[in-house]
Enzyme design. Sequence first.
Site, mmCIF file in Angstrom:
data_model
loop_
_atom_site.group_PDB
_atom_site.id
_atom_site.type_symbol
_atom_site.label_atom_id
_atom_site.label_comp_id
_atom_site.label_asym_id
_atom_site.label_seq_id
_atom_site.Cartn_x
_atom_site.Cartn_y
_atom_site.Cartn_z
ATOM 1 N N PRO A 154 0.602 -1.368 -0.129
ATOM 2 C CA PRO A 154 -0.204 -0.067 0.070
ATOM 3 C C PRO A 154 0.843 1.218 -0.023
ATOM 4 C CG PRO A 154 -0.196 -1.192 1.991
ATOM 5 C CD PRO A 154 0.517 -2.010 1.090
ATOM 6 N N ASN A 155 0.075 2.056 -0.824
ATOM 7 C CA ASN A 155 1.171 3.529 -0.905
ATOM 8 C C ASN A 155 2.106 3.592 -1.546
ATOM 9 O OD1 ASN A 155 -1.251 4.924 0.451
ATOM 10 N ND2 ASN A 155 -0.472 4.078 2.155
ATOM 11 N N ARG A 210 5.458 11.841 -3.197
ATOM 12 C CA ARG A 210 5.270 12.610 -2.239
ATOM 13 C C ARG A 210 6.444 12.368 -1.155
ATOM 14 N NH1 ARG A 210 -0.312 13.167 -0.953
ATOM 15 N NH2 ARG A 210 0.302 14.153 0.831
ATOM 16 N N TYR A 214 11.479 8.861 0.895
ATOM 17 C CA TYR A 214 11.379 7.630 -0.269
ATOM 18 C C TYR A 214 12.005 7.998 -1.390
ATOM 19 C CZ TYR A 214 7.880 5.940 3.282
ATOM 20 O OH TYR A 214 7.332 5.488 4.369
ATOM 21 N N ASN A 235 7.821 -5.618 -0.457
ATOM 22 C CA ASN A 235 8.099 -4.564 0.461
ATOM 23 C C ASN A 235 6.450 -4.367 0.744
ATOM 24 O OD1 ASN A 235 7.779 -2.144 1.796
ATOM 25 N ND2 ASN A 235 9.133 -0.891 0.385
ATOM 26 N N ALA A 253 2.958 -0.696 4.991
ATOM 27 C CA ALA A 253 2.538 -0.454 6.561
ATOM 28 C C ALA A 253 1.853 -2.047 6.753
ATOM 29 C CB ALA A 253 1.615 0.409 6.626
ATOM 30 N N GLU A 256 12.270 -9.825 2.381
ATOM 31 C CA GLU A 256 11.693 -8.447 2.822
ATOM 32 C C GLU A 256 12.485 -7.270 2.285
ATOM 33 O OE1 GLU A 256 11.424 -8.118 6.859
ATOM 34 O OE2 GLU A 256 9.684 -6.820 6.839
ATOM 35 N N HIS A 293 12.570 -2.967 2.772
ATOM 36 C CA HIS A 293 12.021 -1.390 3.205
ATOM 37 C C HIS A 293 12.967 -0.542 2.780
ATOM 38 C CE1 HIS A 293 8.829 -3.303 5.290
ATOM 39 N NE2 HIS A 293 9.598 -4.478 5.612
ATOM 40 N N ARG A 324 12.627 4.731 12.523
ATOM 41 C CA ARG A 324 11.460 5.530 12.574
ATOM 42 C C ARG A 324 10.442 5.206 13.946
ATOM 43 N NH1 ARG A 324 9.248 5.205 6.650
ATOM 44 N NH2 ARG A 324 7.903 6.998 7.672
HETATM 45 O O1 CA2 Z 1 10.273 1.900 4.238
HETATM 46 C C1 CA2 Z 1 9.451 1.314 3.460
HETATM 47 O O2 CA2 Z 1 9.597 0.623 2.630
HETATM 48 C C2 CA2 Z 1 7.918 1.040 4.061
HETATM 49 O O3 CA2 Z 1 7.668 -0.103 3.663
HETATM 50 C C3 CA2 Z 1 7.226 2.233 3.314
HETATM 51 C C4 CA2 Z 1 5.996 2.023 4.181
HETATM 52 C C5 CA2 Z 1 5.877 2.235 5.401
HETATM 53 O O4 CA2 Z 1 4.408 2.121 6.124
HETATM 54 C C6 CA2 Z 1 6.783 1.166 6.186
HETATM 55 O O5 CA2 Z 1 6.845 1.491 7.692
HETATM 56 C C7 CA2 Z 1 8.181 1.108 5.623
HETATM 57 C C8 CA2 Z 1 5.046 3.438 3.561
HETATM 58 C C9 CA2 Z 1 4.817 3.382 1.919
HETATM 59 C C10 CA2 Z 1 4.315 4.655 1.687
HETATM 60 O O6 CA2 Z 1 5.072 5.126 0.622
HETATM 61 C C11 CA2 Z 1 4.915 6.428 0.160
HETATM 62 C C12 CA2 Z 1 5.602 6.875 -0.797
HETATM 63 C C13 CA2 Z 1 5.454 8.148 -1.347
HETATM 64 C C14 CA2 Z 1 4.831 8.957 -0.537
HETATM 65 C C15 CA2 Z 1 3.791 8.572 0.426
HETATM 66 C C16 CA2 Z 1 4.014 7.222 0.826
#
Ligand code: CA2
Length: 139
Positions: free
Chosen positions: A9-10, A17, A22, A71, A74, A95, A97, A104
């Site tokens: 997700p996301n 963003r 990221y 990946n 969340a 896995e 990230h 974090r």
């Molecule tokens: O660090 C990672 O790859 C995470 O899996 C990213 C997840 C986060 O919930 C994990 O704790 C760590 C969030 C992905 C959201 O990705 C975005 C990318 C650009 C803008 C907003 C969100």
Amino acid sequence: MKILIINGPNLNLLGRREPEIYGHQTFAEYFSILEKKFPTIHLDYFQNNSEGKLIDKIHEVGFSYDGIVMNAGAYTHTSIAIADAIGGITTPVLEVHISNIHARETFRHHSYLAPKCVGSIVGLGLIGYDLGIEYFLKR
Ligand code: CA2
């Protein structure tokens, strides 16, 4: 060799963003770099925001592919269902990230998936996916 990259997700928002966490690159841009870097590998990419769709994809490829680089976003920190799916297939899952989840918020420190995976790469940005593929090539 068949490898699937799964993003949860996301992660479709990558490059659009929160670049300070990221980075600036979209995953589509990065995936085309990976395809050029690994021309001998059958490389697929799947992104979805729904837990059930991620589980269906794990089941679909999990007895025929050589590796999954995943990946789960969340869901990493919440999903016993995805952990069970990884535990139920024969294809090894690595896995990844992008951010260093251990640096974090505390709720990001725990992964339900990690014990079911062959290993985890965290905090190295998009390079983590590249290293994940290298792992499957070398193991
Ligand atoms: O660090 C990672 O790859 C995470 O899996 C990213 C997840 C986060 O919930 C994990 O704790 C760590 C969030 C992905 C959201 O990705 C975005 C990318 C650009 C803008 C907003 C969100």
